[in-house]
Write an enzyme that holds these catalytic residues in place. Structure first.
Site, PDB file in Angstrom:
ATOM      1  N   HIS A  37       0.865  -1.192   0.000  1.00 39.88           N
ATOM      2  CA  HIS A  37       0.000   0.000   0.000  1.00 39.88           C
ATOM      3  C   HIS A  37       0.889   1.226   0.000  1.00 39.88           C
ATOM      4  O   HIS A  37       2.098   1.109   0.256  1.00 39.88           O
ATOM      5  CB  HIS A  37      -0.854   0.006   1.279  1.00 39.88           C
ATOM      6  CG  HIS A  37       0.005   0.088   2.497  1.00 39.88           C
ATOM      7  ND1 HIS A  37       0.504  -1.042   3.130  1.00 39.88           N
ATOM      8  CD2 HIS A  37       0.530   1.150   3.165  1.00 39.88           C
ATOM      9  CE1 HIS A  37       1.281  -0.668   4.127  1.00 39.88           C
ATOM     10  NE2 HIS A  37       1.322   0.658   4.181  1.00 39.88           N
ATOM     11  N   HIS A 119       5.834   6.570  -0.187  1.00 40.19           N
ATOM     12  CA  HIS A 119       6.642   5.385  -0.497  1.00 40.19           C
ATOM     13  C   HIS A 119       5.765   4.148  -0.389  1.00 40.19           C
ATOM     14  O   HIS A 119       4.738   4.173   0.301  1.00 40.19           O
ATOM     15  CB  HIS A 119       7.805   5.275   0.489  1.00 40.19           C
ATOM     16  CG  HIS A 119       7.348   5.029   1.897  1.00 40.19           C
ATOM     17  ND1 HIS A 119       6.907   6.055   2.715  1.00 40.19           N
ATOM     18  CD2 HIS A 119       7.202   3.887   2.609  1.00 40.19           C
ATOM     19  CE1 HIS A 119       6.523   5.545   3.874  1.00 40.19           C
ATOM     20  NE2 HIS A 119       6.695   4.226   3.840  1.00 40.19           N
TER      21      HIS A 119
HETATM   22  O1  3AM Z   1       4.430   0.367   5.165  1.00 37.10           O
HETATM   23  P1  3AM Z   1       4.569   1.812   5.540  1.00 37.10           P
HETATM   24  O2  3AM Z   1       5.962   2.181   5.923  1.00 37.10           O
HETATM   25  O3  3AM Z   1       3.993   2.733   4.523  1.00 37.10           O
HETATM   26  O4  3AM Z   1       5.522   1.627   8.757  1.00 37.10           O
HETATM   27  C1  3AM Z   1       4.182   1.325   9.040  1.00 37.10           C
HETATM   28  C2  3AM Z   1       3.340   1.123   7.798  1.00 37.10           C
HETATM   29  O5  3AM Z   1       3.677   2.061   6.819  1.00 37.10           O
HETATM   30  C3  3AM Z   1       3.517   2.552   9.607  1.00 37.10           C
HETATM   31  O6  3AM Z   1       2.134   2.369   9.375  1.00 37.10           O
HETATM   32  C4  3AM Z   1       1.949   1.521   8.263  1.00 37.10           C
HETATM   33  C5  3AM Z   1       1.092   0.354   8.647  1.00 37.10           C
HETATM   34  O7  3AM Z   1       1.612  -0.274   9.767  1.00 37.10           O
HETATM   35  N1  3AM Z   1       3.771   2.734  11.028  1.00 37.10           N
HETATM   36  C6  3AM Z   1       3.673   1.836  12.006  1.00 37.10           C
HETATM   37  N2  3AM Z   1       3.976   2.407  13.181  1.00 37.10           N
HETATM   38  C7  3AM Z   1       4.259   3.713  12.929  1.00 37.10           C
HETATM   39  C8  3AM Z   1       4.636   4.839  13.703  1.00 37.10           C
HETATM   40  N3  3AM Z   1       4.767   4.765  15.032  1.00 37.10           N
HETATM   41  C9  3AM Z   1       4.128   3.925  11.534  1.00 37.10           C
HETATM   42  N4  3AM Z   1       4.326   5.104  10.941  1.00 37.10           N
HETATM   43  C10 3AM Z   1       4.703   6.122  11.738  1.00 37.10           C
HETATM   44  N5  3AM Z   1       4.824   6.004  13.075  1.00 37.10           N
END
Ligand code: 3AM
Length: 181
Positions: A37, A119
């Site tokens: 995603h 990204h």
């Molecule tokens: O796959 P992406 O990087 O786009 O990295 C996690 C993922 O994004 C992000 O939320 C999405 C679904 O889990 N994520 C998880 N914890 C996070 C946090 N504390 C976070 N992004 C920012 N802060």
């Protein structure tokens, strides 16, 4: 409480991205194709009342459809995530991501981060950046966005859409003079 985030789903691109990644040396543990995603706004844990408020806010969100060219690779060292993303992206994407983040912030959600770097994470636990590769070349045609929840299962985490909305421009109300014959 489930962890929530807003993202663009990648129904057409996810298989292409997974195949592209799997055909070359790529660091870390691959993200399953069904989990790919493009995050718009991270929200974090939210109870049911907050979820309902988020859904109501997202329903009122307007944004015209747009396209994003995924033409770069990258690596978030702290998060150990290796990704593909756009070198440049349309303003609509920035505005939509900011608006959704603000909806979350008004409800006490989010991680306080202000910057936005679109990204698609292709792998996690990546100890290094993707090496020298031919640049990716994928066109994401965004026509809807979704509110997802992270669900932990014995097989790992799954991202389930709770609700999705079409990307649609605000319909301009005609001026009074335009209404009168
Ligand atoms: O796959 P992406 O990087 O786009 O990295 C996690 C993922 O994004 C992000 O939320 C999405 C679904 O889990 N994520 C998880 N914890 C996070 C946090 N504390 C976070 N992004 C920012 N802060």
């Amino acid at each position: 409480m489930p962890k929530l985030f807003f993202a663009l789903p990648l129904p057409e691109l996810a298989p292409e991205l997974a195949t592209w990644r799997d055909q070359r040396p790529w660091p870390g543990q691959p993200v399953p194709e069904s989990n790919l995603h493009l995050t718009l706004a991270f929200l974090g844990e939210a109870d049911e009342t907050t979820q309902a408020r988020l859904i109501a806010a997202a329903e009122r969100q307007h944004c015209p459809p747009f396209s994003v060219h995924l033409d770069q690779t990258g690596w978030f060292q702290r998060a150990k995530a290796a990704w593909v993303g756009p070198g440049e992206w349309p303003n609509e994407l920035t505005v939509l991501a900011r608006a959704l983040r603000r909806h979350g912030e008004k409800l006490g959600l989010g991680n306080g981060e202000q910057g936005y770097r679109p990204h698609v994470t292709l792998s996690r636990k990546a100890g290094e950046a993707p090496g020298e590769l031919p640049a990716p070349d994928f066109l994401l045609r965004a026509d809807r966005f979704c509110l997802y929840q992270s669900v932990s299962t014995p097989d790992g985490v799954h991202y389930e859409p709770l609700a999705c909305w079409p990307l649609r421009a605000r319909v301009k109300k005609p001026h009074r003079e335009e209404l009168t014959p």
